[in-house]
Enzyme design. Structure first.
Site, mmCIF file in Angstrom:
data_model
loop_
_atom_site.group_PDB
_atom_site.id
_atom_site.type_symbol
_atom_site.label_atom_id
_atom_site.label_comp_id
_atom_site.label_asym_id
_atom_site.label_seq_id
_atom_site.Cartn_x
_atom_site.Cartn_y
_atom_site.Cartn_z
ATOM 1 N N GLY A 144 45.434 67.966 66.721
ATOM 2 C CA GLY A 144 44.124 68.454 67.143
ATOM 3 C C GLY A 144 43.715 69.717 66.414
ATOM 4 N N ARG A 282 35.384 31.849 40.415
ATOM 5 C CA ARG A 282 33.971 31.642 40.752
ATOM 6 C C ARG A 282 33.201 31.233 39.496
ATOM 7 N NH1 ARG A 282 29.919 30.694 44.547
ATOM 8 N NH2 ARG A 282 28.075 31.970 44.115
ATOM 9 N N GLN A 293 30.847 38.996 29.547
ATOM 10 C CA GLN A 293 31.155 40.348 29.073
ATOM 11 C C GLN A 293 30.922 41.408 30.147
ATOM 12 O OE1 GLN A 293 29.083 41.122 25.414
ATOM 13 N NE2 GLN A 293 30.159 39.518 24.282
ATOM 14 N N GLU A 377 40.549 65.128 56.091
ATOM 15 C CA GLU A 377 41.528 65.920 55.326
ATOM 16 C C GLU A 377 40.867 66.696 54.187
ATOM 17 O OE1 GLU A 377 44.072 65.864 56.945
ATOM 18 O OE2 GLU A 377 44.511 63.858 57.684
#
Length: 398
Positions: A144, A282, A293, A377
């Site tokens: 905390g 795909r 490309q 963080e």
């Protein structure tokens, strides 16, 4: 005299184009393989459903399993901790976040924040009381520090601990606390008459509550809570004796940020691999889209940034193992790797087209998770200012 050329070069590995695996020891690879297999068995089959439902079922069971792997407090020594190297801990973070950022966050907060705080700043009695059970996953911890009105500026926190005879009485609020509502112990940082101090707070103490935060669109498979402290009375020995001032929590954050340097590359790798596999299979305009490309340019750029980031993480891990890793260098890694991971995820989404937004693929889940990883963080801006100060010698924070 130049070294002789090898008789035969190793084949090119699309999964490891820089040959970074050559830098790892057999033990490093074994640790990585163990964590990768656990994540494949226990997380990947369920994570899309958990994410869609916005919950992490049986978090305590998962914690015990992670404890049995030695993944909790992994780089700490003694008290049931694995005593692994920083590189091995980093590899574990990478594999966990390749599954989901929420799983890596569970491990990071437990080991690098809550356990590390007690291990580094606690009394022997506190270590014996909490660390073996936390290492085993029998007790979950939280950390905390962040408050509703104070995130990047923790020195201005309002949570206060006041002496009352031989006890401490804590009042305040903490926000965006991973593991909060399932924790058995909360490491809480508070202002006192003598500066900022840390406290090991059993969560069954009267006056402590941790309502879970709902309606998140990121880190959905993770428990996130508010901590509410209303006249929480603690004995004198609840204070962490060796943490005085803001340096204590900041040192814990450095330990956690190091894991993010690796973990973010796990999320990026998962998205890159999904895009690469998709591009090979795909078909549009009569052939796989990986043969065009523009798609190859995207894949090449993604691979370059991904493996540069892993190489940077490995370098920082070696420095940590040598006791030479500075906080500014951790900021360097966190700033670069999370930003690049997000870009890799976004590029992967474009290769998958409309399928990129589906939970049948990991890309959008990782992309939204990384938006939280980018902020917690230390935000991008905070890490830029840490590096700016280190480069110029001038403090731009205030």
């Amino acid at each position: 005299m130049s070294a002789p050329l090898p008789s035969k070069l190793p084949s090119f590995d699309p999964g490891d184009p820089l040959g970074i695996d050559d830098l790892l020891t057999d033990e490093d690879r074994a640790v990585r393989g163990t964590v990768r297999q656990w994540a494949a068995d226990r997380v990947l089959p369920h994570i899309a459903d958990w994410y869609e439902r916005g919950e992490l079922p049986d978090i305590r069971g998962l914690a015990r399993e992670l404890g049995s792997l030695g993944a909790l407090g992994m780089s700490l020594t003694g008290y049931g901790c694995a005593g692994a190297s920083a590189v091995q801990y980093g590899l574990a973070c990478l594999e966990l976040e390749a599954a989901d950022s929420g799983i890596r966050s569970l491990v990071s907060v437990q080991g690098s924040l809550a356990m590390y705080a007690i291990w580094r700043f606690g009394s022997e009695e506190q270590k014996q009381r909490w660390l073996p059970r936390m290492a085993a996953g029998e007790v979950i911890g939280c950390f905390g520090l962040t408050e509703p009105d104070h995130g990047s500026d923790p020195a201005s926190m309002r949570t206060y601990a006041k002496k009352d005879g031989g006890d401490w009485v804590l009042n305040g609020r903490k926000m965006w606390i991973t593991n909060g509502s399932v924790a058995g112990v909360a490491v809480v940082w508070a202002q006192t008459d003598d500066g900022i101090r840390g406290f090991a707070v059993p969560t069954d103490t009267p006056g402590f509550s941790a309502p879970e935060i709902k309606h998140k669109w990121s880190l959905r498979a993770s428990v996130t809570s508010e901590l509410v402290l209303d006249d929480v009375r603690l004995p004198a020995d609840a204070v962490l004796p060796d943490a005085k001032g803001l340096g204590g929590p900041l040192r814990c954050l450095s330990h956690a940020r190091y894991g993010i340097v690796w973990g973010s590359m796990g999320a990026a790798r998962a998205c890159f691999e999904a895009a690469l596999d998709y591009a090979r299979t795909r078909e549009q305009f009569g052939r796989p889209i990986g043969g065009f490309q523009l798609t190859q340019a995207k894949l090449a750029d993604m691979a370059v940034e991904l493996h540069k980031g892993i190489l940077l993480a490995h370098h920082l891990g070696l420095r940590m193992d040598a006791g030479r890793l500075r906080p500014e260098q951790i900021s360097f890694g966190k700033l670069n790797n999370v930003r690049e991971a997000i870009e890799i995820c976004r590029t992967a989404r474009t290769i998958l087209g409309a399928n990129g937004i589906s939970l049948e693929y990991p890309v959008m889940r990782h992309a939204t998770n990384l938006e939280s990883v980018l902020t917690y963080e230390g935000t991008v801006e905070m890490h830029q200012l840490v590096l700016g100060k280190a480069l110029t010698g001038l403090d731009a924070f205030r």
